[in-house]
Design an enzyme around this catalytic site. Structure first.
Site, mmCIF file in Angstrom:
data_model
loop_
_atom_site.group_PDB
_atom_site.id
_atom_site.type_symbol
_atom_site.label_atom_id
_atom_site.label_comp_id
_atom_site.label_asym_id
_atom_site.label_seq_id
_atom_site.Cartn_x
_atom_site.Cartn_y
_atom_site.Cartn_z
ATOM 1 N N ASP A 73 -0.466 -7.643 1.008
ATOM 2 C CA ASP A 73 0.023 -6.271 1.197
ATOM 3 C C ASP A 73 1.549 -6.222 1.288
ATOM 4 O OD1 ASP A 73 -0.198 -3.527 1.353
ATOM 5 O OD2 ASP A 73 -0.410 -3.509 3.536
ATOM 6 N N SER A 118 4.943 1.502 8.008
ATOM 7 C CA SER A 118 4.459 0.415 7.161
ATOM 8 C C SER A 118 5.570 -0.161 6.290
ATOM 9 C CB SER A 118 3.328 0.912 6.260
ATOM 10 O OG SER A 118 2.178 1.191 7.006
ATOM 11 N N HIS A 123 0.817 -1.217 0.000
ATOM 12 C CA HIS A 123 0.000 0.000 0.000
ATOM 13 C C HIS A 123 0.852 1.269 0.000
ATOM 14 C CE1 HIS A 123 0.464 -0.255 4.511
ATOM 15 N NE2 HIS A 123 0.521 1.055 4.378
#
Length: 350
Positions: free
Chosen positions: A114, A192, A84
């Site tokens: 992801d 992330s 993402h």
């Protein structure tokens, strides 16, 4: 760092400075472990900046570029990050711990898990691959450490414990159902794609999400799931996800034990599922037998299923020509079905 002054005040008189020593407490064994892991692992952590256009500071709409984290996989310049962070971006920059910046390109991606594999043209002398651990052996209460670029602050360290295992996040793909690691190690925007490390300095998870409405609740993707699809991401650029030709839904109260099961509602003619002998219900799935009831899958490769993700993960983490074993309940009888996984007819379109 803790310190204690040994000066002693007696009335209004203070001992002379020559007799006043500053005692500095040495780091504890646990602190030394944290210090050493950060010193080593931070060398392999990468600052990822992704833009929607070739502009250096903002995307095409004038909005700030996406900031995330990654870590070095090998000396060939492969870097693992969260999908993402780079999804839909035209320009990606990877900054190593040494400060050198490289243009990165996406060579493998999976929206389901992801994760994305980047490639940079960096000399091996600048690369420090991190060791991947075994997340199947994690336990609640274990100490973990997260390194990343929270709020753009390069190589920030946070320390915590594993708070829970097998968490499900709303909106995640089927393959990640009941899979996430929950931790109280601080995970903020920008973290992330960064590594979640154990006390041996091994990557046990990829930091992926946070709860914006609560403190000390972050989530990471278990590294054993990522490891299972990495070869396909590197070789094909996408995960193995063939069309098997069946669909259905979870049902409760299956069999005498009242277990969970996946009721097969549709089977496509001449599909791998049809050739394996899997049967669909004619009037909708049921659990009580009869002509209208289809097969209900209760276990995959000998493991009881609790959600559709158990089936999806067994398929995705296998490969062409492999066989998965399905235990199904058919009209109150237990039947074993061997489903041979085919080649993918079309590349993944994620």
């Amino acid at each position: 760092m803790r310190s204690v002054a040994s000066c002693i005040v007696i009335g209004l008189a203070v001992l002379s400075a020559s007799r006043c020593a500053l005692v500095v407490a040495a780091p504890s064994p646990d602190e030394l472990n944290t210090i050493e892991i950060f010193r080593e692992a931070s060398r392999g952590v990468v600052h990822v900046t992704a833009m929607s256009s070739p502009q250096e500071e903002s995307d095409a709409k004038g909005e700030p570029a996406a900031v995330g984290t990654g870590f070095v996989l090998d000396y060939a310049g492969r870097v693992l990050t969260a999908y993402h962070v780079v999804k839909g971006r035209q320009k990606i920059l990877a900054t190593l711990a040494t400060g050198e910046e490289f243009v990165a390109r996406v060579v493998g991606r999976s929206e389901e898990f992801d994760v994305a594999v980047l490639r940079i043209e960096a000399p091996g002398t600048l690369l420090y691959p991190l060791k991947l651990g075994d997340s199947t052996r994690l336990q609640v209460g274990q100490k973990v450490m997260a390194i990343g670029n929270g709020y753009g602050l390069h190589n920030s360290l946070s320390v915590g414990v594993i708070s829970a295992l097998g968490r499900t996040l709303r909106g995640e793909a089927t393959e990640l159902l009941a899979s996430f690691i929950q931790t109280d190690a601080a995970i903020n925007p920008g973290n992330s794609g960064g590594p979640l490390l154990n006390t041996d300095g091994e990557v046990v998870g990829i930091n992926d999400a946070m709860n914006p409405n609560a403190q000390s609740i972050g989530f990471a993707i278990p590294i054993h799931l990522v490891r299972s699809v990495l070869p396909d991401l590197v070789r094909m650029g996408h995960i193995y996800r063939p069309a098997l030709g069946f669909s259905g839904a979870m049902v409760r109260g299956v069999g005498a034990e009242g277990a969970l099961g996946f009721a097969v509602r549709d089977v496509v003619d001449d599909s791998p599922a049809a050739r394996s002998g899997l049967r669909a219900g004619r009037g909708g799935p049921g659990t009580g037998g009869g002509a209208e009831a289809g097969d209900i899958i209760v276990a995959v490769n000998g493991e009881r299923i609790t959600n559709p993700g158990d089936i999806g993960r067994a398929i995705v983490t296998s490969g062409p020509g492999r066989t998965i074993s399905l235990q199904v309940l058919r009209e109150s009888r237990t039947v074993m079905i061997r489903l041979i996984l085919p080649e993918m007819q079309h590349p993944a379109d994620d």
